[in-house]
Design an enzyme around this catalytic site. Structure first.
Site, PDB file in Angstrom:
ATOM      1  N   SER A   1       0.823  -1.211   0.000  1.00 20.74           N
ATOM      2  CA  SER A   1       0.000   0.000   0.000  1.00 20.74           C
ATOM      3  C   SER A   1       0.863   1.269   0.000  1.00 20.74           C
ATOM      4  O   SER A   1       1.679   1.471  -0.900  1.00 20.74           O
ATOM      5  CB  SER A   1      -0.947  -0.058   1.208  1.00 20.74           C
TER       6      SER A   1
ATOM      7  N   ASP B   1      -9.807  -6.435  -2.779  1.00 24.47           N
ATOM      8  CA  ASP B   1      -9.410  -5.231  -2.042  1.00 24.47           C
ATOM      9  C   ASP B   1     -10.513  -4.179  -2.139  1.00 24.47           C
ATOM     10  O   ASP B   1     -10.890  -3.763  -3.228  1.00 24.47           O
ATOM     11  CB  ASP B   1      -8.105  -4.701  -2.648  1.00 24.47           C
TER      12      ASP B   1
ATOM     13  N   HIS C   1      -7.382  -6.261   1.166  1.00 23.50           N
ATOM     14  CA  HIS C   1      -6.238  -5.351   1.156  1.00 23.50           C
ATOM     15  C   HIS C   1      -5.085  -5.850   2.025  1.00 23.50           C
ATOM     16  O   HIS C   1      -3.979  -5.317   1.929  1.00 23.50           O
ATOM     17  CB  HIS C   1      -6.676  -3.961   1.637  1.00 23.50           C
TER      18      HIS C   1
END
Length: 280
Positions: A107, A232, A260
């Protein structure tokens, strides 16, 4: 005659065992460095660290400055990517002359990961971006993302900008605890989601708007790979595909059942995929 056959068979078995050990043992071991995303810390990788070590690999999960248990500075004191990524830069800088690592960024971790690639290109064998942002030269974390990414999260109350009275920009950003299970851990075990809720912290905001200087000679010399997470909800697949199209890696892999947080939802699959990419 039977004794001769048995001895020969045993010897052949020993040879095959030794050959397997050479092929699958020390010669195939890798050194992984794991970098967390927004609000997280080294703690989120606990399953992956265990699995990689069980397979004989060297692995380090790091807390970036002000996250996890790293209290070298408070969140509002971190004003640059260099400061935020300092633990990562120190770790790589302390490697032996001939030692290389496989960097893994999740991320927001794609931003300090890219910065480290520019600083230490000869120390990094591969870079793996997991549902991560992949800024190009003269781009920031925010400018590299699909323009809808953060307005959507802020409007939905998932990401909360933390403001100071005399500041035009937020000093940090936090994940709203009442939304994390549905956006970050929607396919993860509830015990991991509960753990995360007790450990999430805010992340310095200035790192998201700082423009990176990334050269072809340094950053561009390192092989890059991307893992798309198909379930996600925080950074949906179409937004991940946008990042990939803007800055194409060497190869893209997909985890079809992961939210995620694949380190929680699919740790075995993620571990095996990291090892596979490291051997390419």
């Amino acid at each position: 005659m039977a004794l001769k056959w048995s001895t020969t068979t045993a010897a052949l078995g020993l040879i095959l065992l030794l050959a397997f050990h050479v092929q699958e043992g020390e010669g195939s071991q890798h050194h992984f460095v794991l970098i967390h995303g927004l609000g997280h810390g080294a703690w989120c990788w606990y399953k992956i660290v265990t699995l990689l070590k069980q397979k004989g690999h060297t692995v380090a999960a790091l807390d970036l400055t002000s996250n996890g248990i790293n209290r070298a500075a408070s969140t509002d004191q971190v004003k640059s990517i260099a400061h935020y990524a300092e633990p990562l830069l120190q770790y790589i800088g302390n490697l032996g002359n001939d030692e290389k690592v496989t960097l893994v960024g999740h991320s927001l971790g794609g931003c300090p990961l890219s910065y480290a690639m520019e600083m230490y290109p000869t120390k990094i064998s591969k870079a793996i971006f997991i549902s991560a942002f992949t800024p190009r030269n003269n781009q920031s974390f925010l400018s590299s993302a699909n323009p809808k990414t953060f307005p959507r999260l802020v409007e939905n109350g998932v990401v909360v900008p933390n403001m100071e009275a005399d500041s035009e920009l937020p000093i940090s950003a936090s994940l709203a605890l009442d939304h994390v299970k549905s956006y970050l851990y929607n396919k993860s075990p509830v015990e991991d989601a509960n753990l995360a809720e007790s450990l999430l912290t805010s992340t310095p905001f200035p790192i998201s708007v700082e423009f990176l200087k990334l050269s072809e000679e340094s950053y561009g010399s390192i092989r890059r790979f991307y893992i798309v997470l198909m379930k996600d909800r925080l950074f949906p697949p179409e937004y991940q595909e946008y990042s990939i199209a803007q800055n194409p890696p060497e190869k893209v892999f997909k985890m079809h059942a992961s939210d995620h947080s694949p380190f929680f939802s699919q740790p075995d699959q993620l571990c095996n995929l990291l090892i596979h990419i490291a051997t390419l």
